[in-house]
Design a protein around this motif. Sequence first.
Motif, PDB file in Angstrom:
ATOM      1  N   PRO A 253       0.801  -1.235   0.000  1.00 34.19           N
ATOM      2  CA  PRO A 253       0.000   0.000   0.000  1.00 34.19           C
ATOM      3  C   PRO A 253       0.827   1.276   0.000  1.00 34.19           C
ATOM      4  O   PRO A 253       0.454   2.256  -0.656  1.00 34.19           O
ATOM      5  CB  PRO A 253      -0.838  -0.143   1.271  1.00 34.19           C
TER       6      PRO A 253
ATOM      7  N   LEU B 287       2.159   1.942  -3.704  1.00 34.66           N
ATOM      8  CA  LEU B 287       1.223   2.175  -4.809  1.00 34.66           C
ATOM      9  C   LEU B 287       1.137   3.641  -5.232  1.00 34.66           C
ATOM     10  O   LEU B 287       1.137   3.932  -6.436  1.00 34.66           O
ATOM     11  CB  LEU B 287      -0.165   1.653  -4.442  1.00 34.66           C
TER      12      LEU B 287
ATOM     13  N   GLU C 234     -10.357  -7.300  -5.928  1.00 37.10           N
ATOM     14  CA  GLU C 234     -11.199  -6.515  -5.030  1.00 37.10           C
ATOM     15  C   GLU C 234     -11.376  -7.229  -3.693  1.00 37.10           C
ATOM     16  O   GLU C 234     -11.529  -8.450  -3.631  1.00 37.10           O
ATOM     17  CB  GLU C 234     -12.574  -6.287  -5.657  1.00 37.10           C
TER      18      GLU C 234
ATOM     19  N   THR D 299     -11.217  -4.887   2.474  1.00 35.08           N
ATOM     20  CA  THR D 299     -10.202  -4.027   3.069  1.00 35.08           C
ATOM     21  C   THR D 299      -8.903  -4.182   2.288  1.00 35.08           C
ATOM     22  O   THR D 299      -8.731  -5.151   1.540  1.00 35.08           O
ATOM     23  CB  THR D 299      -9.935  -4.398   4.541  1.00 35.08           C
ATOM     24  N   VAL D 300      -8.002  -3.227   2.474  1.00 29.71           N
ATOM     25  CA  VAL D 300      -6.672  -3.355   1.885  1.00 29.71           C
ATOM     26  C   VAL D 300      -5.894  -4.351   2.733  1.00 29.71           C
ATOM     27  O   VAL D 300      -5.595  -4.091   3.899  1.00 29.71           O
ATOM     28  CB  VAL D 300      -5.936  -2.005   1.864  1.00 29.71           C
TER      29      VAL D 300
ATOM     30  N   TYR E 293      -2.173  -8.037  -2.947  1.00 29.21           N
ATOM     31  CA  TYR E 293      -3.060  -7.271  -2.076  1.00 29.21           C
ATOM     32  C   TYR E 293      -4.455  -7.150  -2.668  1.00 29.21           C
ATOM     33  O   TYR E 293      -4.617  -6.944  -3.879  1.00 29.21           O
ATOM     34  CB  TYR E 293      -2.497  -5.860  -1.829  1.00 29.21           C
TER      35      TYR E 293
ATOM     36  N   TRP F 217      -7.802  -4.781  -2.779  1.00 28.19           N
ATOM     37  CA  TRP F 217      -8.132  -3.363  -2.626  1.00 28.19           C
ATOM     38  C   TRP F 217      -9.635  -3.162  -2.780  1.00 28.19           C
ATOM     39  O   TRP F 217     -10.216  -3.623  -3.766  1.00 28.19           O
ATOM     40  CB  TRP F 217      -7.425  -2.524  -3.689  1.00 28.19           C
TER      41      TRP F 217
ATOM     42  N   GLU G  90     -11.224   2.573  -1.950  1.00 27.79           N
ATOM     43  CA  GLU G  90      -9.847   2.916  -1.590  1.00 27.79           C
ATOM     44  C   GLU G  90      -8.981   3.105  -2.834  1.00 27.79           C
ATOM     45  O   GLU G  90      -8.165   4.035  -2.912  1.00 27.79           O
ATOM     46  CB  GLU G  90      -9.253   1.822  -0.700  1.00 27.79           C
ATOM     47  N   MET G  91      -9.137   2.226  -3.808  1.00 31.16           N
ATOM     48  CA  MET G  91      -8.356   2.373  -5.037  1.00 31.16           C
ATOM     49  C   MET G  91      -8.752   3.654  -5.775  1.00 31.16           C
ATOM     50  O   MET G  91      -7.888   4.365  -6.313  1.00 31.16           O
ATOM     51  CB  MET G  91      -8.548   1.161  -5.941  1.00 31.16           C
TER      52      MET G  91
ATOM     53  N   GLN H 185      -7.010   6.568  -4.190  1.00 26.02           N
ATOM     54  CA  GLN H 185      -5.611   6.626  -4.590  1.00 26.02           C
ATOM     55  C   GLN H 185      -5.466   7.209  -5.995  1.00 26.02           C
ATOM     56  O   GLN H 185      -4.562   8.028  -6.258  1.00 26.02           O
ATOM     57  CB  GLN H 185      -4.986   5.233  -4.532  1.00 26.02           C
TER      58      GLN H 185
END
Length: 209
Positions: free
Chosen positions: A118, A121, A144, A147-148, A159, A161, A165-166, A169
């Motif tokens: 994380p 990224l 997907e 949570t991360v 990971y 995501w 959240e993505m 970012q």
Amino acid sequence: MAGNVVLNAYAGRAEEYTALLGSMANTHELDQRFVALWARDLRGAVIDAGCGPGHWTDFLKKRGVDVEGIDHVQAFIGRARKRFPTVPFRVASLGDLGVRDGYAAAILAWYSVIHLAPNDLPAVLREFARCIAPGGSLLLGFFEGDTVEPFPHAVTTAYFWPIGEMSTQLEAAGFHVQTVNTRTDPSKRSHAAIIAHRIDGSAPSEAPC
């Protein structure tokens, strides 16, 4: 250090990975349709960032896209050049694509960021933003999750995501999220893909960690 771990993990299994997953026959038909629709109106240079053995790069090339594949695993690039001799490939990292600011009309990053921690990224997304011209497009595919969090991918740690959240970012890196696509198949990890457009040519803000 994390980048070296990923590089070494894939370099050691490049032949096996190519044999098992390195052809369009091993990709989902819905993914092919989604990527083909995204690519239909692309004009200008396109980068397949983290192209692996090159099958998606060839997929785009066959659809008239001016595309090149880049990967930091030399073994992948060597195999891609032999398998698809009319498609350009070169060695480069996700954190330094080796092109000038605003060079690309679009970038495909199909599952190429899944191994990034994380904290790593945001810098890669900012590099994508640097390389894409204002109004250009990024198509990002990933796993997907709610949570991360890391999970034991077959090659090395990857990971999950959440889409929210993505998207956060991406927006912090200078993109506007346009389209979200999800798919859940029985006994498979949940899939997500986001199409985002580069907002403008100004320097993106620091993404939250």
